[in-house]
Design an enzyme around this catalytic site. Sequence first.
Site, PDB file in Angstrom:
ATOM      1  N   HIS A   3       1.151  -0.920   0.020  1.00 46.81           N
ATOM      2  CA  HIS A   3       0.282  -0.289   0.211  1.00 46.81           C
ATOM      3  C   HIS A   3       0.624   1.314   0.015  1.00 46.81           C
ATOM      4  CE1 HIS A   3      -3.157   2.643   1.432  1.00 46.81           C
ATOM      5  NE2 HIS A   3      -4.201   2.033   0.224  1.00 46.81           N
ATOM      6  N   GLU A  51      -7.969  -3.904  -0.777  1.00 49.32           N
ATOM      7  CA  GLU A  51      -8.797  -5.106  -2.140  1.00 49.32           C
ATOM      8  C   GLU A  51      -8.340  -6.029  -2.162  1.00 49.32           C
ATOM      9  OE1 GLU A  51      -8.567  -6.210  -6.587  1.00 49.32           O
ATOM     10  OE2 GLU A  51      -8.741  -4.171  -5.226  1.00 49.32           O
TER      11      GLU A  51
HETATM   12  N1  ACO Z   1       4.663  -7.534  -5.371  1.00 51.43           N
HETATM   13  C1  ACO Z   1       5.624  -7.341  -5.588  1.00 51.43           C
HETATM   14  N2  ACO Z   1       6.519  -5.834  -5.152  1.00 51.43           N
HETATM   15  C2  ACO Z   1       5.825  -5.094  -5.059  1.00 51.43           C
HETATM   16  C3  ACO Z   1       4.422  -5.228  -4.612  1.00 51.43           C
HETATM   17  C4  ACO Z   1       3.647  -5.895  -4.861  1.00 51.43           C
HETATM   18  N3  ACO Z   1       2.387  -6.153  -4.455  1.00 51.43           N
HETATM   19  N4  ACO Z   1       3.900  -3.698  -3.549  1.00 51.43           N
HETATM   20  C5  ACO Z   1       5.485  -3.215  -3.640  1.00 51.43           C
HETATM   21  N5  ACO Z   1       6.137  -3.916  -4.085  1.00 51.43           N
HETATM   22  C6  ACO Z   1       7.554  -3.275  -4.491  1.00 51.43           C
HETATM   23  C7  ACO Z   1       7.939  -2.467  -5.763  1.00 51.43           C
HETATM   24  O1  ACO Z   1       8.254  -3.171  -6.951  1.00 51.43           O
HETATM   25  C8  ACO Z   1       9.376  -1.784  -4.421  1.00 51.43           C
HETATM   26  O2  ACO Z   1      10.146  -2.806  -4.988  1.00 51.43           O
HETATM   27  P1  ACO Z   1      11.293  -1.455  -6.010  1.00 51.43           P
HETATM   28  O3  ACO Z   1      11.953  -0.552  -4.231  1.00 51.43           O
HETATM   29  O4  ACO Z   1      12.630  -2.441  -6.751  1.00 51.43           O
HETATM   30  O5  ACO Z   1      11.145  -0.419  -6.737  1.00 51.43           O
HETATM   31  C9  ACO Z   1       9.491  -2.095  -3.176  1.00 51.43           C
HETATM   32  O6  ACO Z   1       8.402  -3.580  -2.982  1.00 51.43           O
HETATM   33  C10 ACO Z   1       8.480  -1.170  -2.038  1.00 51.43           C
HETATM   34  O7  ACO Z   1       7.452  -0.758  -3.291  1.00 51.43           O
HETATM   35  P2  ACO Z   1       6.432   0.145  -2.038  1.00 51.43           P
HETATM   36  O8  ACO Z   1       7.320   1.984  -2.103  1.00 51.43           O
HETATM   37  O9  ACO Z   1       6.352  -0.308  -0.787  1.00 51.43           O
HETATM   38  O10 ACO Z   1       5.269   0.250  -2.894  1.00 51.43           O
HETATM   39  P3  ACO Z   1       4.649   2.070  -3.525  1.00 51.43           P
HETATM   40  O11 ACO Z   1       4.470   2.751  -2.983  1.00 51.43           O
HETATM   41  O12 ACO Z   1       5.641   1.936  -4.965  1.00 51.43           O
HETATM   42  O13 ACO Z   1       3.145   1.256  -4.113  1.00 51.43           O
HETATM   43  C11 ACO Z   1       1.112   0.043  -4.633  1.00 51.43           C
HETATM   44  C12 ACO Z   1       2.411   0.789  -3.441  1.00 51.43           C
HETATM   45  C13 ACO Z   1       0.936   0.755  -5.995  1.00 51.43           C
HETATM   46  C14 ACO Z   1      -0.092  -0.325  -3.461  1.00 51.43           C
HETATM   47  C15 ACO Z   1       1.994  -1.380  -4.560  1.00 51.43           C
HETATM   48  O14 ACO Z   1       1.903  -2.413  -3.020  1.00 51.43           O
HETATM   49  C16 ACO Z   1       1.134  -2.138  -5.316  1.00 51.43           C
HETATM   50  O15 ACO Z   1       1.241  -2.085  -6.901  1.00 51.43           O
HETATM   51  N6  ACO Z   1       0.138  -3.127  -4.909  1.00 51.43           N
HETATM   52  C17 ACO Z   1      -0.353  -4.176  -5.756  1.00 51.43           C
HETATM   53  C18 ACO Z   1      -1.440  -3.542  -6.409  1.00 51.43           C
HETATM   54  C19 ACO Z   1      -2.514  -3.567  -5.043  1.00 51.43           C
HETATM   55  O16 ACO Z   1      -2.777  -4.332  -4.917  1.00 51.43           O
HETATM   56  N7  ACO Z   1      -3.235  -2.059  -5.917  1.00 51.43           N
HETATM   57  C20 ACO Z   1      -4.416  -2.180  -4.474  1.00 51.43           C
HETATM   58  C21 ACO Z   1      -3.768  -1.499  -3.302  1.00 51.43           C
HETATM   59  S1  ACO Z   1      -5.151  -0.974  -2.404  1.00 51.43           S
HETATM   60  C22 ACO Z   1      -6.130   0.377  -2.687  1.00 51.43           C
HETATM   61  O17 ACO Z   1      -5.055   1.805  -3.365  1.00 51.43           O
HETATM   62  C23 ACO Z   1      -6.715   0.863  -2.541  1.00 51.43           C
END
Ligand code: ACO
Length: 376
Positions: free
Chosen positions: A259, A317
């Site tokens: 998130h 979600e």
């Molecule tokens: N699966 C795999 N890797 C992940 C995931 C995931 N679900 N979430 C974050 N990461 C990775 C990122 O790629 C990032 O890697 P990097 O450092 O190599 O670039 C690292 O973990 C840290 O990421 P964050 O900064 O914590 O995440 P960010 O803020 O960029 O993204 C987000 C948040 C968009 C929700 C992301 O976790 C994601 O895409 N999740 C999957 C989609 C999803 O479930 N969306 C619904 C969210 S709920 C809502 O918005 C109502």
Amino acid sequence: MDTIRTDDLGALRAGLEGVVVAETTLSDVDGERGRLTIGGYPVEELAPNATFEQTAFLLWNGRLPRHLEETDLREGLAARRTLDPLVASLVHEAAKTGGPVIDSVRMAVATLRTTTDDLQDAGAVVAAIPTVVAAHHRISHGSEPVPPREDLGHTANYSYMLRGVEPTEAEVQALQTYLNTVVDHGLNASTFVARAIASTGSDLVSCLAGAVGALKGPLHGGAPGPALDMVIEIGSLDRAESHLRNLLARGERLMGFGHRVYRVRDPRADVLAAAAERLYASGVDRSLYDLATGVEAIALRLLEEHKPGRSLRTNVEFYTALLLHGLGLPSSLFTPTFAVARSVGWAAHVLEQRRQNRVVRPQSRYVGERDLVWPR
Ligand code: ACO
């Protein structure tokens, strides 16, 4: 955060990230500690215990209702559920052309008559949205709309209009917990839109019509069910680990995890996980649920391996999809059902904006050409 210094206007903050533009008593999103407060109550306290009418009263009046006040609100909403024939025919046409349900919500809200009384208008919009969603859904599947029932509460009636059968106690409890959980969530895009429109002195119906438009976008409320799609694609638990490892190896994200704001846990996911557990224990077919919770455990382990210490946890979600699926709602109804809940929060923000109003007028930095000569 995309922050660029400009000479004359100060910092440019794309997406208004980090910019505080309002004080609110409606909800507080504490991403660092993984807490969500709604109307003063932790979401864990409010969501499973309140009726949706109690939550609406709390957000619109700043306190819980006394018994008669809750009855009044419940009856007031129930009395406004039937759509005006013109609106009903609009929804009918929209459903027959196969457009998304949320488009009917946007059109129908925009047709509602406005008064000078915000609370009256809030009641009219909140009462109408479930009827619109259910009618569109049924018509688009070749069924007749089910007329609303005044003797049922807001949540039970919504479920009844969708399926044509009265929901069980367990189903009402599960859906109500969902509606309460997502009723408000700080100054997200649709809520900001509602407040921006309110700041111009426009009527509440216009504010909520604009907010529905913002919610439709896939970056806000509009990417239905990707977490469920991932579980369905995995199909059986013995395939889960290799499937998830492949996704991560390809640099893809596991849907339903992580998130932007909640850095340790998404408190809404915990509330909905408990609600889903109760719902599926009540006799609903639990095959997909069992698969999903098995997939979840593997995903959490692999995410810890993939990003050690980042604490990528299950988000709202994932359990929204499981809960609504267990209630018989297809993913096409996920965003519209979100609107059923969030309309109460939007209305509360409009009421609050009225009390501390200043017209929203940010600035833009001009980067185009100047002093061009008109072609002759
Ligand atoms: N699966 C795999 N890797 C992940 C995931 C995931 N679900 N979430 C974050 N990461 C990775 C990122 O790629 C990032 O890697 P990097 O450092 O190599 O670039 C690292 O973990 C840290 O990421 P964050 O900064 O914590 O995440 P960010 O803020 O960029 O993204 C987000 C948040 C968009 C929700 C992301 O976790 C994601 O895409 N999740 C999957 C989609 C999803 O479930 N969306 C619904 C969210 S709920 C809502 O918005 C109502």
